[in-house]
Write an enzyme that holds these catalytic residues in place. Sequence first.
Site, short mmCIF file in Angstrom:
data_model
loop_
_atom_site.label_atom_id
_atom_site.label_comp_id
_atom_site.label_asym_id
_atom_site.label_seq_id
_atom_site.Cartn_x
_atom_site.Cartn_y
_atom_site.Cartn_z
N GLU A 45 -25.66 33.31 40.41
CA GLU A 45 -25.51 32.44 41.60
C GLU A 45 -26.33 33.00 42.75
OE1 GLU A 45 -24.07 35.50 42.07
OE2 GLU A 45 -22.57 34.73 43.51
N HIS A 75 -16.43 26.28 34.46
CA HIS A 75 -17.83 26.68 34.44
C HIS A 75 -18.80 25.50 34.55
CE1 HIS A 75 -21.10 29.43 33.21
NE2 HIS A 75 -20.26 30.36 33.65
N ASP A 91 -26.97 34.17 48.20
CA ASP A 91 -25.92 34.31 47.19
C ASP A 91 -24.76 33.38 47.54
OD1 ASP A 91 -24.77 36.78 45.13
OD2 ASP A 91 -23.28 35.57 46.19
P1 GH3 Z 1 -19.35 36.96 46.54
O1 GH3 Z 1 -18.96 36.05 47.62
O2 GH3 Z 1 -19.09 38.37 46.86
O3 GH3 Z 1 -20.75 36.76 46.09
O4 GH3 Z 1 -18.40 36.64 45.32
P2 GH3 Z 1 -18.75 35.88 44.01
O5 GH3 Z 1 -17.50 35.54 43.32
O6 GH3 Z 1 -19.67 34.77 44.28
O7 GH3 Z 1 -19.59 36.97 43.22
P3 GH3 Z 1 -19.39 37.56 41.79
O8 GH3 Z 1 -20.61 38.39 41.54
O9 GH3 Z 1 -18.07 38.28 41.70
O10 GH3 Z 1 -19.37 36.36 40.83
C1 GH3 Z 1 -20.47 35.58 40.58
C2 GH3 Z 1 -20.07 34.48 39.66
O11 GH3 Z 1 -21.13 33.59 39.39
C3 GH3 Z 1 -19.56 34.99 38.35
C4 GH3 Z 1 -20.38 34.26 37.32
O12 GH3 Z 1 -19.61 33.80 36.23
C5 GH3 Z 1 -20.90 33.09 38.09
N1 GH3 Z 1 -22.14 32.57 37.52
C6 GH3 Z 1 -23.30 33.23 37.33
N2 GH3 Z 1 -24.20 32.43 36.74
C7 GH3 Z 1 -23.59 31.25 36.53
C8 GH3 Z 1 -24.02 30.00 35.97
O13 GH3 Z 1 -25.16 29.82 35.50
N3 GH3 Z 1 -23.13 29.00 35.94
C9 GH3 Z 1 -21.88 29.15 36.45
N4 GH3 Z 1 -21.07 28.12 36.39
N5 GH3 Z 1 -21.46 30.29 36.97
C10 GH3 Z 1 -22.30 31.34 37.04
MG MG Z 2 -21.63 35.27 45.05
MG MG Z 3 -23.96 37.49 43.29
#
Ligand code: GH3
Ligand code: MG
Ligand code: MG
Length: 316
Positions: free
Chosen positions: A235, A204, A191
């Site tokens: 992610e 984004h 992750d």
């Molecule tokens: P942690 O270290 O605890 O994992 O914190 P984090 O911020 O990485 O975890 P969190 O689950 O709070 O946020 C994950 C983020 O990943 C939020 C979401 O918008 C982003 N994300 C998920 N899929 C995609 C994608 O396909 N593209 C982009 N740019 N962002 C994404």
């Molecule tokens: Mg994360």
């Molecule tokens: Mg995550």
Amino acid sequence: MAANTEAALKILLVDDQQSHRMVLSAELQARGHQVLETDNAESAVRLFVQCRPDAVLLDVEMPEHNGHWAARKMRETEPEGWTPIIFLSGLVGDGDLATGIEAGGDDYLFKPVSPVVLHAKLRAMQRLCSQQRQLVQLTDQLKASNASLQALSVRDPLTGLTNRRGLDVRLDEELRAARRDKQPLTLMLVDVDNFKLYNDTAGHLQGDQCLRRIGQLLGETCRRPRDLAARFGGEEFVILLPGTSHSGAMLFAKGLQKTMRQLALPHPAEGKRCVTVSGGISTCVPDGSTTIESLLSRADAALYTAKSLGRDRFFC
Ligand code: GH3
Ligand code: MG
Ligand code: MG
Ligand code: MG
Ligand code: MG
């Protein structure tokens, strides 16, 4: 063979009587066809294989093997597609006709054959041939597009890695294989750390680009043929390492962290230097009670611990 124009055909003409062959051959050549002639069944089959004629005109009564024998052999050796075989016979009973069709003939004309009828029959065969060819082409195209749809359906469009659907299939296969062979299986949940912050700071699109780079790195890190890097969602990624024990998994994780540091993707948020990842590792020699869910939930718990311990680390 074209459907609407009378194309020149390569015709194999088989008849033991030279006089019959001469008349027909002259007829056919006058219409622009190329004629290959033979007077016996065995050489007819040989010519059929070697010269791939567009159509065969086949006498029934011949010394040694007869026309039925030749037609059967031709059908057996026909590698692909279909070549029209028309019997031209002096045997004019209904039963003779039926036997000829049964032997592989497509039509059965009684001698003496009218040139007009023969040309009409050849035209009809031409048309069928061209339709059959179109069908084969269409089937090939369908097969190809089916295969590419299949490939697309298991691919994550952002990173190009295997997606969740593809992962499920592989996980199932590898779990069965490891159980059967009593071999260890490692599953890692990887992750990206603080990725929400990354998106919030850089946007984004930049975030997508970062995920692409990490996906690429994970894909390259999986060097063994059966290792798999997949995008689990968002992610989060899964690395599947068949035949890899606990110590092997730790080595793999160390190598991964090292390459992440070398890649040194800048983290845009204030106070953060580079993008890091955390991982939860679940390794076991699966038994009857091991499921995909149990593997994933152990990896998830380990990931949670890695995050709680400060991120940028792997835990098992
Ligand atoms: P942690 O270290 O605890 O994992 O914190 P984090 O911020 O990485 O975890 P969190 O689950 O709070 O946020 C994950 C983020 O990943 C939020 C979401 O918008 C982003 N994300 C998920 N899929 C995609 C994608 O396909 N593209 C982009 N740019 N962002 C994404
Ligand atoms: Mg994360
Ligand atoms: Mg995550
Ligand atoms: Mg004969
Ligand atoms: Mg968060």
